[in-house]
Write a protein that holds these residues in place. Structure first.
Motif, mmCIF file in Angstrom:
data_model
loop_
_atom_site.group_PDB
_atom_site.id
_atom_site.type_symbol
_atom_site.label_atom_id
_atom_site.label_comp_id
_atom_site.label_asym_id
_atom_site.label_seq_id
_atom_site.Cartn_x
_atom_site.Cartn_y
_atom_site.Cartn_z
ATOM 1 N N LEU A 10 0.813 -1.210 0.000
ATOM 2 C CA LEU A 10 0.000 0.000 0.000
ATOM 3 C C LEU A 10 0.848 1.262 0.000
ATOM 4 N N SER A 11 2.103 1.156 0.388
ATOM 5 C CA SER A 11 2.978 2.324 0.338
ATOM 6 C C SER A 11 3.140 2.822 -1.083
ATOM 7 N N LYS A 12 2.857 1.943 -2.054
ATOM 8 C CA LYS A 12 2.949 2.341 -3.461
ATOM 9 C C LYS A 12 1.555 2.582 -4.044
ATOM 10 N N ALA A 13 0.565 2.848 -3.159
ATOM 11 C CA ALA A 13 -0.811 2.952 -3.624
ATOM 12 C C ALA A 13 -1.052 4.159 -4.522
ATOM 13 N N LYS A 14 -0.120 5.057 -4.636
ATOM 14 C CA LYS A 14 -0.287 6.196 -5.528
ATOM 15 C C LYS A 14 0.003 5.817 -6.971
ATOM 16 N N ARG A 15 0.499 4.617 -7.191
ATOM 17 C CA ARG A 15 0.702 4.149 -8.564
ATOM 18 C C ARG A 15 -0.624 4.172 -9.313
ATOM 19 N N ARG A 16 -0.534 4.426 -10.602
ATOM 20 C CA ARG A 16 -1.749 4.413 -11.429
ATOM 21 C C ARG A 16 -2.130 2.978 -11.781
ATOM 22 N N LYS A 17 -3.414 2.766 -11.928
ATOM 23 C CA LYS A 17 -3.920 1.529 -12.521
ATOM 24 C C LYS A 17 -4.512 1.906 -13.871
ATOM 25 N N ILE A 18 -3.915 1.394 -14.931
ATOM 26 C CA ILE A 18 -4.315 1.728 -16.288
ATOM 27 C C ILE A 18 -5.097 0.563 -16.890
ATOM 28 N N VAL A 19 -6.301 0.836 -17.376
ATOM 29 C CA VAL A 19 -7.078 -0.155 -18.118
ATOM 30 C C VAL A 19 -6.988 0.220 -19.599
ATOM 31 N N VAL A 20 -6.509 -0.716 -20.410
ATOM 32 C CA VAL A 20 -6.216 -0.422 -21.819
ATOM 33 C C VAL A 20 -7.291 -1.014 -22.724
ATOM 34 N N ASP A 21 -7.801 -0.203 -23.644
ATOM 35 C CA ASP A 21 -8.794 -0.646 -24.619
ATOM 36 C C ASP A 21 -8.109 -1.272 -25.833
ATOM 37 N N MET A 104 -21.640 -5.794 -13.376
ATOM 38 C CA MET A 104 -21.739 -4.662 -14.284
ATOM 39 C C MET A 104 -23.061 -3.929 -14.046
ATOM 40 N N PRO A 105 -23.100 -2.603 -14.173
ATOM 41 C CA PRO A 105 -24.364 -1.869 -14.056
ATOM 42 C C PRO A 105 -25.422 -2.452 -14.988
ATOM 43 N N SER A 106 -26.627 -2.576 -14.484
ATOM 44 C CA SER A 106 -27.688 -3.298 -15.200
ATOM 45 C C SER A 106 -28.060 -2.642 -16.523
ATOM 46 N N GLU A 107 -27.904 -1.313 -16.631
ATOM 47 C CA GLU A 107 -28.316 -0.634 -17.864
ATOM 48 C C GLU A 107 -27.327 -0.822 -19.018
ATOM 49 N N LEU A 108 -26.170 -1.395 -18.737
ATOM 50 C CA LEU A 108 -25.185 -1.631 -19.794
ATOM 51 C C LEU A 108 -25.364 -3.023 -20.393
ATOM 52 N N ASP A 109 -25.192 -3.115 -21.699
ATOM 53 C CA ASP A 109 -25.307 -4.399 -22.402
ATOM 54 C C ASP A 109 -24.106 -5.281 -22.059
ATOM 55 N N HIS A 110 -24.363 -6.399 -21.392
ATOM 56 C CA HIS A 110 -23.281 -7.273 -20.941
ATOM 57 C C HIS A 110 -22.564 -7.966 -22.101
ATOM 58 N N LYS A 112 -21.593 -6.528 -24.851
ATOM 59 C CA LYS A 112 -20.740 -5.586 -25.577
ATOM 60 C C LYS A 112 -19.362 -5.496 -24.922
ATOM 61 N N ALA A 113 -18.318 -5.705 -25.727
ATOM 62 C CA ALA A 113 -16.952 -5.723 -25.187
ATOM 63 C C ALA A 113 -16.584 -4.390 -24.537
ATOM 64 N N ASP A 114 -17.010 -3.274 -25.130
ATOM 65 C CA ASP A 114 -16.687 -1.963 -24.560
ATOM 66 C C ASP A 114 -17.211 -1.836 -23.141
ATOM 67 N N ASN A 115 -18.413 -2.366 -22.890
ATOM 68 C CA ASN A 115 -18.994 -2.262 -21.558
ATOM 69 C C ASN A 115 -18.257 -3.141 -20.556
ATOM 70 N N ARG A 116 -17.785 -4.297 -21.013
ATOM 71 C CA ARG A 116 -17.011 -5.166 -20.113
ATOM 72 C C ARG A 116 -15.653 -4.524 -19.783
ATOM 73 N N ILE A 117 -15.088 -3.810 -20.756
ATOM 74 C CA ILE A 117 -13.827 -3.087 -20.494
ATOM 75 C C ILE A 117 -14.070 -1.965 -19.493
ATOM 76 N N LEU A 118 -15.169 -1.239 -19.664
ATOM 77 C CA LEU A 118 -15.520 -0.187 -18.705
ATOM 78 C C LEU A 118 -15.754 -0.782 -17.327
ATOM 79 N N ASN A 119 -16.391 -1.946 -17.277
ATOM 80 C CA ASN A 119 -16.654 -2.594 -15.986
ATOM 81 C C ASN A 119 -15.366 -2.979 -15.275
ATOM 82 N N THR A 120 -14.322 -3.316 -16.045
ATOM 83 C CA THR A 120 -13.025 -3.610 -15.435
ATOM 84 C C THR A 120 -12.516 -2.395 -14.667
ATOM 85 N N LEU A 142 -16.837 5.572 -25.565
ATOM 86 C CA LEU A 142 -16.466 4.864 -24.340
ATOM 87 C C LEU A 142 -15.954 5.845 -23.295
ATOM 88 N N ARG A 143 -15.224 6.860 -23.730
ATOM 89 C CA ARG A 143 -14.762 7.883 -22.779
ATOM 90 C C ARG A 143 -15.951 8.638 -22.182
#
Length: 447
Positions: A10-21, A104-110, A112-120, A142-143
């Motif tokens: 956790l001392s390195k918790a300021k590191r970014r977590k990047i999700v790549v499309d 995943m939020p119920s209003e998103l189409d499960h 669709k790959a874009d929605n699963r990436i957003l859910n990540t 997606l943005r």
């Protein structure tokens, strides 16, 4: 010491977590190497989408295959689900499956790959609130969706350049009337103004703007020197404005081996480049052949397969270049025959960029038209084909891009302009004044 998911303290918790499309990987197969000290998360949906592109013959297929090979190397070093560190880097790479993620939020189409990436990204944000989670995608929609759900989302490019800040290739400076007179007399002017190599200069009299001079900053002379002046017009072409004078100077200068011309439709980019190439090849014999090429990207819906042999298939794509060559040859019915005669003699070659990889092109005047449709990697592939004595000219309009994976900020043409800026064998000119016709200029400005 307290540890979180993935084994990072956790001392390195300021590191970014990047999700790549997926589109980021198809644009740059080495994208995951560009994030520095970060945890890069690749959703399993991205792996599935990349797999669909691996047999493509174009740039997307090449990037998909290269990315898959790189991930396979990482897989041999450890569990991708738990995270693998890239050699000589602070970057950790994770592959996330849908089973590892929150609902995943119920209003998103499960489906669709874009929605699963957003859910990540959403799941990582909930699991690791002390981390900065960021979704990197070139998909605007997606943005937008990410913003709605409170996820930070950004476009990708390690070398994004605002086209409004693009290097123009010339600069205006104010000088005294005596200095302008001295420049005309001595053919050189030393200035304290910071200039790039081969940057063009408009020197204006501070008291009388009509009293001016133009020149080019020479790194060898450490001074502004006059432009090259052709004894006569070049294949019937002469500069109609100061920007075209700059363009013809770098196109005809044998010391400048890389030229980039950027401008809207009708500014004369391609016509001047071909005229200069014909002059240097046929009139002066400086080059063995004029080679004109362009990428094959349709404007609008593609009409499908074309009949005939390769020459007949390419004619519609190469017709804009033939139009310019025939215009220079003369406005009569014999112009097409004269152009074909040059092709038959091997002095002129017009071809697509499709088969340029692996070639070596020595002693040729190489013009790449419509270069705004190329990626930075494709530009590198083309320019590195240049053998000894070859001059490369890129022309294009960053406002007219047909490649769906490229925009004005990350076009290979924009990238090349900035990377070659200031080098002693490179020059760039931005053309803004249309000279094709009054109608074409009006249309370019108001439509």
């Amino acid at each position: 010491m307290d540890y979180n998911y993935g084994g990072c303290p956790l001392s390195k918790a300021k590191r970014r977590k990047i999700v790549v499309d997926t589109n980021v990987i198809l644009f740059d197969s080495q994208a995951i190497l560009r994030f520095g000290e970060a945890d890069v998360h690749i959703p399993i949906s991205v792996i599935e989408e990349v797999d669909k592109f691996k047999r493509d013959q174009g740039e997307n297929g090449r990037n998909a295959r290269q990315f898959s090979r790189f991930i396979d190397v990482l897989r041999s070093k450890g569990s991708l689900a738990s995270g693998v560190q890239i050699d000589n880097s602070e970057t950790m790479v994770y592959i996330n499956t849908d089973l590892m993620l929150a609902g995943m939020p119920s209003e998103l189409d499960h489906q669709k790959a874009d929605n699963r990436i957003l859910n990540t990204a959403l799941a990582l944000q909930k699991q690791h609130p002390r981390y900065k989670v960021e979704l990197i995608t070139k998909d605007i929609n997606l943005r937008i969706k990410a913003d709605v759900y409170g996820v930070v989302a950004n476009d990708y490019d390690a070398n994004d350049i605002n086209r409004d800040d693009l290097y123009e290739g010339y600069q205006e400076i104010m000088v005294s009337p005596e200095q302008i007179d001295a420049f005309y007399r001595e053919k050189r002017f030393i200035t304290d103004v910071k200039l790039y190599g081969n940057q063009y200069v408009i020197m204006k009299d501070a008291g009388n703007p009509n009293h001016s001079a133009i020149g080019r900053y020479s790194l060898a002379d450490k001074a502004i020197v006059p432009l090259m002046q052709a004894a006569d017009s070049i294949w019937g072409i002469h500069a109609r404005n100061v920007e075209q004078a700059f363009a013809l100077d770098c196109l005809l200068n044998d010391e400048i081996m890389f030229v980039s011309l950027v401008g809207k439709a009708g500014t004369g980019k391609t016509l001047m480049a071909i005229a200069a190439g014909l002059h240097k090849t046929l009139d002066q014999g400086q080059f063995q052949r004029l080679l004109v090429s362009r990428p094959i990207f349709p404007m609008g819906r593609d009409i499908g397969y074309l009949p005939g042999d390769i020459e007949q298939k390419l004619n519609p794509w190469m017709q804009p270049i033939f139009d310019n060559v025939e215009f220079l040859m003369g406005a009569d019915k014999k112009a097409a025959g004269r152009a074909q005669e040059l092709i038959n003699q091997g002095m002129l070659n017009i071809e697509p960029l499709t088969y340029i990889r692996g070639r070596s092109i020595p002693k040729q005047y190489l013009i790449v038209d419509e270069a705004q449709n190329l990626t930075p990697h494709e530009i590198k592939t083309i320019v590195t084909r240049a053998g000894r004595g070859t001059k490369v000219v890129l022309t294009g309009d960053v406002y007219q891009i047909d490649n769906p994976y490229v925009d004005s900020a990350n076009s290979g043409l924009t990238y090349a302009v900035e990377r070659f800026k200031g080098h002693p064998i490179a020059a760039h000119v931005t053309l803004t004044k249309g000279e094709r016709s009054e109608l074409a200029e009006l249309a370019a400005n108001i439509l």
